[in-house]
Design an enzyme around this catalytic site. Sequence first.
Site, PDB file in Angstrom:
ATOM      1  CB  ALA A 141      54.830  37.664  67.355  1.00  0.00           C
ATOM      2  N   GLY A 194      50.459  37.255  64.152  1.00  0.00           N
ATOM      3  CA  GLY A 194      50.675  38.694  64.032  1.00  0.00           C
ATOM      4  C   GLY A 194      50.773  39.134  62.573  1.00  0.00           C
ATOM      5  CD  GLU A 235      46.926  39.579  65.861  1.00  0.00           C
ATOM      6  OE1 GLU A 235      48.089  39.186  66.073  1.00  0.00           O
ATOM      7  OE2 GLU A 235      46.138  39.877  66.766  1.00  0.00           O
ATOM      8  CD  GLU A 284      48.094  34.622  66.911  1.00  0.00           C
ATOM      9  OE1 GLU A 284      47.293  33.837  66.364  1.00  0.00           O
ATOM     10  OE2 GLU A 284      48.388  35.729  66.429  1.00  0.00           O
TER      11      GLU A 284
END
Length: 754
Positions: free
Chosen positions: A61, A101, A104, A124
């Site tokens: 992200a 992310g 992910e 993260e």
Amino acid sequence: MAQYARNAAAVAVIRLRNPPVNALSLTVLQALEDGLKRADADPSVKAVMICGENGKFSAGADIQGFSSPKRQGIALGPLVSLIERSEKPVVAAIEGIALGGGLEVALGCHFRVAHVQARMGLPEVTIGLLPGAEGTQRLPRLIGVPAALDLITTGRHIPATEALKLGLVDEVVEENTVEAGIRLANKLIASVSLENVSSKENRELCKHARILTGCPAGQPLGPRRLSLKPIPRLPNMEAFLSEALVKVKKQARGCLAPELCFQAVKAATEQPFADGVQRERELFNILLTSGQAQALQYAFFAERAVQRWTTLSGASWKSASPQPIRRAAVIGLGTMGRGIVTSLVKANIPVVALEQDVEYLNTGRKAVMLLLEREAMKMGQDAQSLDFHNPARLQFTVDFDGLRDVDLVIEAVFENMALKKEIFKKLSGICKPGAFLCTNTSALNIDEIASATSHPQQVIGTHFFSPAHVMRLLEIIYGRHTSPAAIATAMQLAKAMKKVGVVVGNCFGFVGNRMMFPYVQQAVFLLEEGSRPENVDQVIEDFGFKIGPFRMSDLAGLDVGWRSRKGQGLTGASLPPGTPARQRHGRRYSPLPDLLCEQGRFGQKTGKGWYQYEKAGGRTARPDPWLHSFLSEYRDTHQIKTRFIDQEEILERCLFSLINEGFNILAEGIASGPEHLDVIYINGYGWPKHKGGPMFYASTVGLPRILAKLQKYSEAHPDVPELRPSAFLKKLVAAGNPPLKEWMSCSGSQSSKL
Ligand SMILES: CCCCCCCC/C=C\C=C\CC(=O)SCCNC(=O)CCNC(=O)[C@H](O)C(C)(C)COP(=O)(O)OP(=O)(O)OC[C@H]1O[C@@H](n2cnc3c(N)ncnc32)[C@H](O)[C@@H]1OP(=O)(O)O
């Protein structure tokens, strides 16, 4: 954005594109979603492949986006679910990095192919968050709870080979990963379309695809959807989890994210996927609004901001190029020199190590070899490249002549100006004119050292932190004559040694030690007034520092400061008769550390200091009743009324005085921004990263409050100039307490040149 393309066959390729690291911004997420929907709607598309532009899958992200108001309501999780639900097989082709992310997204894909040099991870936790796109629920289903917990709570990046062993990726390739991904996608298409055709060749092809994919015939994707997989059970899951929690809490030291990461993975072991996802979201939101996430994200960008150095005269990367360092030398093989040699060897830079005589040289050589053996053990196979037994890589000498052809010298001798000047004079005559001459002084004047040479533009401070082969910080100090090329080269050297270089100006103690001085001073004054070392250390350690000032002083050795104070004429034989015991140059002074040294209490090395230890060289600090009575007697002698000092006062006097000095440093232009001070404190002084560094912390406390407290303490202690609020702090408060990013635009004339 993400680029959608169809290759000649039936594979749709979605390429994440957001340079430099393909961070998942809102635009990228939207484009990814559009691409998936388009592929789904197109009957001629039989499989999808997701990859990243420019050899990088994705760094996750967009961290900048977490502080954006637009982030509300946007979630990556549903998008990952959308990928997973696709009826058409989706392959992730991972090159470079798949982090956060990004990984992910890959976990939502049905297959993962990675390049052998790719790195993966869920970092993260290092920016105060948890993998909030269902990663805490999918990863344990794929690689098991212990491995998932390790990756999620540490945030470490793993190489593709380790990912393959863990089962995180299906295949590792050395050639073009995108082509390998398309090949796999085509095999999957073939396996589905040929299932019912009964030629021998086709059955073989289907079998091959099934072996590769682990999909039973007729159900090509079901088992590849991680949300449908059960969590691999451990015989002793409960015991494993309780032990893991203890470990996580111990390492976290006040940082919330590791424990909440743990809770999210625990939820995966206890609840169905959908409930686990719900729990993950709740925990993610707690972290997002915790304040710690902001601090850690600030620290992430601050570390990158300090790479873009500037000096007061405007020099920067734009005006300077680093020079290659083909061979370096280190002078002095004490604790610091040994660590510096080790760092250079690890950076693959050939080193000449010099000592004053054979006896010191042999002791130093043994110690360096021991350090390098230990480092090699940690590095495993990669250690072969160190090759430190080869004299072409590491050479020991007592002869300055051996330094004739080196490109850079780091002097790491005793902290004594006369000695340093003598060495630099010698170096100036021996080294080639282009050689950079660095000093590892922790406080002394770079200009004065440079004055002993005929090439002052080549002289620069490189202040390492102990142990030098472990600590990440390198404070880089430019003097009046230091050339931009010398600064650029020192910055490049820091990078090669995997350290974070911070460029600062020349003043006593530079940035780190100059700010440390008032902090340590307050800690000692607090003892005079009624505290004990263990009270002060406890408050500072509860705040999040790895070690309080007194434990630190015992570890470093009280004699170091004693020698420096004697050198400054603050104590010892040169002190003029009649000097008041608790005053120097009209300011408050505490002779407590000197008195301890006079008793031979140098800290851990002598088994006694501010604490007592089991033996000389012992590590376990225990409160010392002797010291408690010594403090009482001292207070009686000097008629100081013992008072109870609460935690708030301890914390504020220590930290706010340090921060106050930070504002003076900024006003003088010694550092070009508060980020520099914060990076120095996080990486060199054990400041808790989740509090963002002293100046970020000040911004969260609020400058008006810091100012009011300093004013109060300063009134109570008018003989302590360090408590007098900095003019720059006052100016910022008067300017309405602007956000940290705007501080420097309010600074005085000097810094405004930055
Ligand atoms: C509005 C957005 C909404 C998004 C939806 C949120 C929904 C929540 C669901 C999921 C949550 C997911 C959480 C995450 O994914 S958090 C991010 C996790 N990723 C990381 O922590 C990786 C951080 N980056 C790195 O470790 C390194 O930068 C690395 C990628 C390894 C590259 O290292 P290196 O080659 O040394 O280069 P730099 O570090 O100097 O980086 C180059 C520039 O790129 C910028 N950068 C890097 N990563 C990000 C990122 N994730 N977001 C934004 N920017 C990033 C970095 O600042 C450098 O920029 P500059 O050159 O200007 O200094």
